[in-house]
Design a protein around this motif. Structure first.
Motif, short mmCIF file in Angstrom:
data_model
loop_
_atom_site.label_atom_id
_atom_site.label_comp_id
_atom_site.label_asym_id
_atom_site.label_seq_id
_atom_site.Cartn_x
_atom_site.Cartn_y
_atom_site.Cartn_z
N ALA A 1 0.58 6.27 -10.80
CA ALA A 1 1.76 6.20 -11.20
C ALA A 1 2.61 4.84 -11.37
O ALA A 1 2.95 4.57 -12.42
N GLU A 2 2.05 3.87 -10.65
CA GLU A 2 2.53 2.79 -10.52
C GLU A 2 2.00 1.73 -11.59
O GLU A 2 2.04 0.56 -11.82
N MET B 1 8.06 7.34 -5.53
CA MET B 1 6.92 8.06 -4.70
C MET B 1 6.90 6.98 -3.56
O MET B 1 6.32 7.67 -2.42
N ILE B 2 7.17 5.95 -3.59
CA ILE B 2 6.62 5.03 -2.46
C ILE B 2 7.69 5.30 -1.29
O ILE B 2 7.42 5.17 -0.12
N GLN B 3 8.89 5.85 -1.62
CA GLN B 3 9.62 6.16 -0.44
C GLN B 3 9.56 7.35 0.16
O GLN B 3 10.10 7.45 1.21
N GLY C 1 10.64 -3.36 -7.17
CA GLY C 1 9.47 -3.40 -8.25
C GLY C 1 8.72 -2.25 -8.55
O GLY C 1 7.73 -2.00 -9.47
N PHE C 2 8.97 -1.14 -7.95
CA PHE C 2 8.44 0.03 -7.99
C PHE C 2 8.87 0.95 -9.44
O PHE C 2 10.34 1.03 -9.61
N ARG C 3 7.92 1.56 -10.00
CA ARG C 3 8.31 2.38 -11.20
C ARG C 3 8.86 3.61 -10.95
O ARG C 3 9.84 4.30 -11.68
N ASN D 1 8.65 -13.22 -4.96
CA ASN D 1 8.82 -14.69 -5.53
C ASN D 1 7.49 -15.41 -5.22
O ASN D 1 6.93 -16.12 -6.06
N HIS D 2 7.09 -15.71 -3.89
CA HIS D 2 6.14 -16.48 -3.58
C HIS D 2 4.83 -16.01 -3.81
O HIS D 2 3.94 -16.94 -4.02
N LEU D 3 4.42 -14.80 -3.73
CA LEU D 3 3.24 -14.05 -3.86
C LEU D 3 3.00 -13.76 -5.21
O LEU D 3 1.68 -13.35 -5.73
N HIS D 4 3.81 -13.68 -6.04
CA HIS D 4 3.88 -13.69 -7.56
C HIS D 4 3.33 -12.17 -7.92
O HIS D 4 2.33 -12.21 -8.43
N VAL D 5 3.84 -11.07 -7.00
CA VAL D 5 3.49 -9.88 -7.36
C VAL D 5 4.57 -8.96 -7.93
O VAL D 5 5.64 -9.56 -8.31
N ASP D 6 4.08 -7.87 -8.38
CA ASP D 6 5.12 -7.09 -9.47
C ASP D 6 5.93 -6.11 -8.33
O ASP D 6 7.14 -5.80 -8.75
N ALA D 7 5.35 -5.74 -7.37
CA ALA D 7 6.03 -4.79 -6.15
C ALA D 7 5.62 -5.11 -4.85
O ALA D 7 4.64 -5.36 -4.73
#
Length: 91
Positions: free
Chosen positions: A84-85, A41-43, A36-38, A10-16
């Motif tokens: 991928a993201e 893979m990040i896990q 926010g990840f599609r 919310n504060h940095l206005h990023v998607d993930a």
């Protein structure tokens, strides 16, 4: 961790955003939480301290910003994850 991730997004206005925690006994950064990840893979992220963007950030303890990932040459795992993201910037 969920509240922290919500605030970061919310504060940095990023998607993930994700949190990687340092495992002191092994000096590895391991995935702890993400939003926010599609893909999932990040896990699977597990980085030695000092390697990859997050590993260097944790070692140097300084801010990091890449505004154009297309101009960078990330390592194999990061390249696959970023593609991928569909990431274009990294903070």
């Amino acid at each position: 961790l969920s509240v922290l991730l919500d605030q970061v997004i919310n504060h940095l206005h990023v998607d993930a955003a994700c949190l990687l925690l340092l495992q002191p006994a092994s000096t590895w950064l391991e995935y702890a939480a993400g939003r926010g990840f599609r893909t999932r893979m990040i896990q699977q992220v597990r980085l030695p301290l000092g390697e990859g963007y997050a590993g260097r950030l944790a070692l140097d303890r300084s801010p990091l910003h890449y505004g154009n990932l297309l101009a960078m040459d990330p390592n194999g795992h990061q390249r696959r994850l970023f593609a991928a993201e569909q990431f274009v910037a990294y903070y």
